[in-house]
Design an enzyme around this catalytic site. Structure first.
Site, PDB file in Angstrom:
ATOM      1  N   LYS A  80       0.762  -1.194   0.035  1.00 19.08           N
ATOM      2  CA  LYS A  80      -0.008  -0.102  -0.051  1.00 19.08           C
ATOM      3  C   LYS A  80       0.931   1.159   0.144  1.00 19.08           C
ATOM      4  O   LYS A  80       2.012   1.352   0.545  1.00 19.08           O
ATOM      5  CB  LYS A  80      -0.814  -0.060   1.036  1.00 19.08           C
ATOM      6  N   SER A 155     -10.020   1.460   2.742  1.00 16.29           N
ATOM      7  CA  SER A 155      -8.973   2.365   1.669  1.00 16.29           C
ATOM      8  C   SER A 155      -7.902   1.427   1.099  1.00 16.29           C
ATOM      9  O   SER A 155      -7.461   2.092   0.223  1.00 16.29           O
ATOM     10  CB  SER A 155      -8.449   3.492   2.579  1.00 16.29           C
ATOM     11  N   SER A 179     -10.184  -0.744   6.571  1.00 11.15           N
ATOM     12  CA  SER A 179      -9.531  -0.535   5.318  1.00 11.15           C
ATOM     13  C   SER A 179      -8.747  -1.501   4.969  1.00 11.15           C
ATOM     14  O   SER A 179      -8.302  -1.707   3.741  1.00 11.15           O
ATOM     15  CB  SER A 179      -8.516   0.722   5.629  1.00 11.15           C
TER      16      SER A 179
END
Lengths: 486, 98
Positions: A80, A155, A179
């Protein structure tokens, strides 16, 4: 054969590499080929690190040849874009950090490097991890590999989509309110948010520091256990990080859940849930009964207040954490002839709509005259939510719930209504407020072929228990991993 | 929306505190969004929390202590590599003192 290497699990690739059936270089090339093929359709990556990944894979092959292979030697992972990676641009999906190249590695990145992992690229996300759909990215929307008209969840949507689309073998995400678990559910992969403090956050760009936690995505629960063992453990650079020893999570996967008490909270089976989601969750619960686990009715009475409490606590912390983006030492700068205007204009130009909204809300709830009514109130309700779980875990070992009331929603569907978007996290957010570990695993598909996620929540530091439960369900074969159609 | 929870003047005040330049359109959108969110948050007032202690942290208690020694090697080039503007080994900013 080589073209299918990217579809392997980490456990399979680890064995194949050890037996020298294929090389780490071939495995990394297969992932890079897949990215070239499918990423134009899903946009899971902000930055693909082909050159670096190939060099890491070549180094992994040398270690494998020397018989000195660490735990993740040659395993390609997506990271990420919230993790500081030395020498590789780290944007947090924001214009603010569009050209930011960290001079250091996050602790978990350093650990993965030591374990021989290959970093295939930096995954897309909601800007500063604020969102539930990966639509709030300065680098474009990520699309769900199971249906490109749908969101991947957020997310950490890029990480989940990359795993689901076999662009990598596993990935790193972060989870502040769901997330990791929501995108895992929407994309049909496994994802675990460990106990607060189990994994170091040093070098992870901060959103809400009393909630943020690091965790992996993987194709199987076993793979998630393998990754978590490398990630977890004490770090003197994160003062909140626990010094507890790290168990061998993979060894906990015995397949045996006989006598395990699985709590089913009535507040999670309410109006608004898609019937197909409820059916899949009920079927998974029935599987557990057949495996010898015992279902226990429990109550988490403050569940309905979790979103409201979260949007006070998280935004307050975010407003403080994001004060650092001032255009002085790194990141975007919009020039002005005085520092005040420089700050105001830089932040206006650098932050997207949702980030500004949360900074504003957080600043408001902390401001003079509103602190007690909002911020303190939110912290007190957090105590009540924690208390619910403490009482529940006196009666059960694991709590099983849906990850979300629906399957992946349509791109654009909730962008005009922030409150509706926030409500997507209704079943995941209390877990962060209470600091508990939560695992999301696929437990079925709806009629449109969209994955449905089961959430298994554990008591603090009971990662082994929820991983064992998740793995036991996976072993029943009730849900076959379905390759995304792209 | 029946009654706004927050006025445009309050939005401007909070934006000043948050160091955010807002356009007129931003202000109106934020007034609507924040009002709706704050209205939703108001449901917390249904709970009596007068005897409840606040939770600020859920981790293990206590702040770890360590010796006050330099643990990283200062590297000005690395520190300044991301600077939007620099002058020698310094971050350059607009003039603050006339």
């Amino acid at each position: 054969m080589t073209s299918e290497l990217n579809r392997m699990t980490i456990a399979e690739a680890r064995d194949g590499l050890a037996r020298r059936e294929f090389s780490a270089l071939e495995l990394t090339r297969a992932c890079l080929e897949q990215i070239k093929l499918v990423d134009p359709k899903i946009n899971a990556f902000i930055t693909v690190c082909a050159r670096e990944a190939l060099a890491q894979a070549a180094a992994a092959d040398r270690r494998l040849a020397a018989g000195d292979a660490p735990a993740l030697c040659g395993i390609p992972l997506a990271i990420k874009d919230i993790y500081a990676t030395r020498g590789v641009r780290t944007t947090c999906a924001s214009k603010m950090l569009e050209n930011f190249v960290p001079p250091f590695d996050a602790t978990v990145i350093a650990r993965l490097r030591e374990a021989g992992a290959v970093f295939i690229g930096k995954a897309n996300m909601d800007e500063f991890a604020m969102g539930s759909s990966t639509e709030n990215s300065a680098f474009g929307v990520t699309r769900n590999p199971h249906n490109v008209e749908r969101v991947p969840g957020g997310s950490s949507g890029g990480s989940a989509a990359a795993v689901a689309a076999d662009e990598c073998l596993g990935a790193l995400g972060t989870d502040t309110g769901g997330s990791i678990r929501l995108p895992a559910a929407f994309c049909g992969v496994a994802g675990i948010k460990p106990t607060y403090s189990r994994v170091s956050r040093y070098g992870v760009i901060a959103y809400a520091s009393s909630l943020d936690q690091v965790g992996p995505f993987a194709k199987t629960v076993r793979d998630a256990a393998i990754l978590l063992r490398t990630l977890a453990g004490h770090d003197p650079r994160d003062s909140t990080c626990s010094a507890r020893p790290v168990p061998d999570y993979e060894a906990a996967l015995t397949g045996d859940v006989r006598g395990m008490r699985i709590g089913v909270p009535k507040e999670y089976f309410v109006a608004g849930m898609e019937p197909q989601v409820e059916t899949a969750i009920r079927a998974a619960l029935a599987s557990y009964e057949r495996l010898g686990a015992k279902l226990v009715d429990i109550s988490l009475p403050h569940t309905e207040y979790a979103i409201a409490a979260y949007y006070i606590v998280a935004t307050a912390e975010a407003s403080a954490n994001l004060a650092r983006y001032d255009g002085i030492r790194y990141g975007l700068r919009v020039d002005a002839d005085n520092t005040g205007d420089l700050y105001n204009r830089t932040r206006a130009a650098g932050f997207g709509t949702e980030v500004k909204r949360r900074i504003m809300l957080g600043t408001f709830v902390l401001s003079a005259g509103y602190y007690d009514a909002y911020y303190l109130k939110g912290q007190k309700v957090r105590t009540l939510i924690r208390g619910d779980f403490d009482r529940a875990f006196a009666r059960c070992d694991v709590i099983a719930t849906p990850v979300a009331p629906t399957t992946a929603f349509k791109i654009g569907e909730k962008m005009a209504d922030p409150l509706q978007m926030y409500l997507s996290d209704i079943f995941t957010i209390s877990v962060n407020l209470a600091g508990l570990p939560g695992l999301s695993i696929p437990c079925g598909f709806d009629r449109d072929g969209l994955p449905i996620g089961l959430q298994l929540i554990g008591a603090p530091f009971a990662e082994e228990t929820i991983l064992r439960a998740g793995d036991a369900f996976e072993r029943t074969g009730a849900v076959k991993r379905r390759a995304a159609i792209l | 929306m029946a009654d706004s929870k927050i006025s445009v003047e309050q939005v401007r005040h909070v934006a000043r505190l948050a160091r955010l330049e807002l356009s007129a359109a931003d202000e109106i959108a934020l007034q609507a969004n924040l009002s709706e969110i704050l209205q939703y948050i108001d449901q917390l007032n249904r709970l009596d929390t007068s005897a409840v202690a606040p939770t600020a942290q859920v981790g293990e208690t206590g702040t770890p202590m360590r010796e006050d020694v330099i643990a990283n090697r200062p590297d000005p080039e690395a520190m300044l590599a991301n600077a939007p503007a620099r002058a020698g080994n310094l971050f350059k900013v607009p003039r603050i003192i006339e």
